[in-house]
Design a protein around this motif. Sequence first.
Motif, PDB file in Angstrom:
ATOM      1  N   TRP A 171       0.969  -1.170  -0.065  1.00 59.91           N
ATOM      2  CA  TRP A 171       0.163   0.001  -0.106  1.00 59.91           C
ATOM      3  C   TRP A 171       0.979   1.207   0.070  1.00 59.91           C
ATOM      4  N   LYS A 173      -0.073   4.959   1.037  1.00 60.20           N
ATOM      5  CA  LYS A 173      -1.131   5.444   1.428  1.00 60.20           C
ATOM      6  C   LYS A 173      -0.499   7.029   1.651  1.00 60.20           C
ATOM      7  N   ASP A 174      -1.557   8.111   1.566  1.00 64.08           N
ATOM      8  CA  ASP A 174      -1.152   9.459   1.897  1.00 64.08           C
ATOM      9  C   ASP A 174      -2.352  10.105   2.349  1.00 64.08           C
ATOM     10  N   ASN A 175      -2.120  11.303   3.129  1.00 57.26           N
ATOM     11  CA  ASN A 175      -3.009  11.921   3.766  1.00 57.26           C
ATOM     12  C   ASN A 175      -3.464  13.453   2.885  1.00 57.26           C
ATOM     13  N   GLY A 178      -7.594  13.166  -1.249  1.00 55.46           N
ATOM     14  CA  GLY A 178      -8.476  11.909  -1.432  1.00 55.46           C
ATOM     15  C   GLY A 178      -9.242  12.180  -2.961  1.00 55.46           C
ATOM     16  N   GLN A 184     -13.332   6.455  -8.327  1.00 51.31           N
ATOM     17  CA  GLN A 184     -12.255   5.503  -7.956  1.00 51.31           C
ATOM     18  C   GLN A 184     -11.826   4.547  -8.978  1.00 51.31           C
ATOM     19  N   VAL A 223      -7.729   1.450  -5.267  1.00 50.93           N
ATOM     20  CA  VAL A 223      -7.656   2.216  -4.434  1.00 50.93           C
ATOM     21  C   VAL A 223      -8.610   2.386  -3.311  1.00 50.93           C
ATOM     22  N   SER A 225     -10.101   5.282  -0.666  1.00 52.70           N
ATOM     23  CA  SER A 225      -9.931   6.642  -0.424  1.00 52.70           C
ATOM     24  C   SER A 225     -11.059   7.387  -0.115  1.00 52.70           C
ATOM     25  N   GLU A 226     -10.742   8.491   0.984  1.00 51.66           N
ATOM     26  CA  GLU A 226     -11.851   9.134   1.392  1.00 51.66           C
ATOM     27  C   GLU A 226     -11.490  10.641   0.953  1.00 51.66           C
ATOM     28  N   GLY A 230      -7.613  11.162   2.586  1.00 50.34           N
ATOM     29  CA  GLY A 230      -6.372  10.739   1.906  1.00 50.34           C
ATOM     30  C   GLY A 230      -6.708   9.529   0.959  1.00 50.34           C
ATOM     31  N   SER A 231      -5.828   9.027   0.521  1.00 51.76           N
ATOM     32  CA  SER A 231      -5.790   7.766  -0.386  1.00 51.76           C
ATOM     33  C   SER A 231      -4.951   6.529  -0.090  1.00 51.76           C
ATOM     34  N   SER A 232      -5.306   5.412  -0.155  1.00 51.58           N
ATOM     35  CA  SER A 232      -4.637   4.468  -0.116  1.00 51.58           C
ATOM     36  C   SER A 232      -4.463   3.318  -1.343  1.00 51.58           C
TER      37      SER A 232
END
Length: 247
Positions: A171, A173-175, A178, A184, A223, A225-226, A230-232
Amino acid sequence: VVDITEKKVAERRVLELLEDLRSFSHSISHDLKAPLRALQSYAEAVLEDYGEDLPEGALELVQRISGTAQKMAKLIEDILTYTRITGSKPELKRIELKEVLSEILSYFGEEIRSSGAKVEVKEPLPPVLADETLLRLVLLNLISNALKYRHPERRPEIEVKAESNDWVTFWIKDNGIGIDGEFQERIFRMFERLHGEESYPGTGAGLAIAKRAAERMGGSIGVASEPGKGSSFWIKLRRGEGNIEGG
Ligand code: ADP
């Protein structure tokens, strides 16, 4: 029997057409490179030699010509990369994910430092069965996006971790800003973009390239994501044990 034969002929015809299309778009993109490079250097020469004498409006227009040519060059490079990975046979071998990742992170070193990003790589990262060039393309595009689509009010944080059995899932993952649920899947299509060119410039090819690269290695990508949080992005590849030839 006749039906099966007809189906096979039709399938072969479709594959041939796809191959024609691929090589057509490859050669057009290739042919566009030289005139575009010329356009870019003319604009730069005007800026360098006459920039100071130009009225403000004209100066801005020439700067825009130069910027647009640069953007088109990037687009052409992306199309060439996409058609190249579609047409060439991957060489699958055991690769240390950890090593390729740290190479890509040091490539973005300056951007990581200047944005104050916190990057955390959770060990262990198991070896994967991959093509080195394709794996680099996947990581390059995902790390680049994790840094680019950052939230305007937060220090960027990127986390990389992996889980493994026969397959390795890792993964990134970012913050950042999103991605809305309804988009997606679409973002993995060529030229699909969600965010404004002004704040987040791009060609919309990165994720299409990453997806194609992952699939060429027999893997997959997706992915969770919210928006606003952020997204993962996850990538699933076979675990790297022996050396085998891929196709
Ligand atoms: P580009 O970044 O050049 O637009 P990509 O194919 O890499 O092209 O990404 C497609 C779109 O997906 C982006 O325009 C952006 O809207 C969205 N996106 C990709 N990665 C992220 C991310 N980490 N966070 C938020 N949005 C993202």
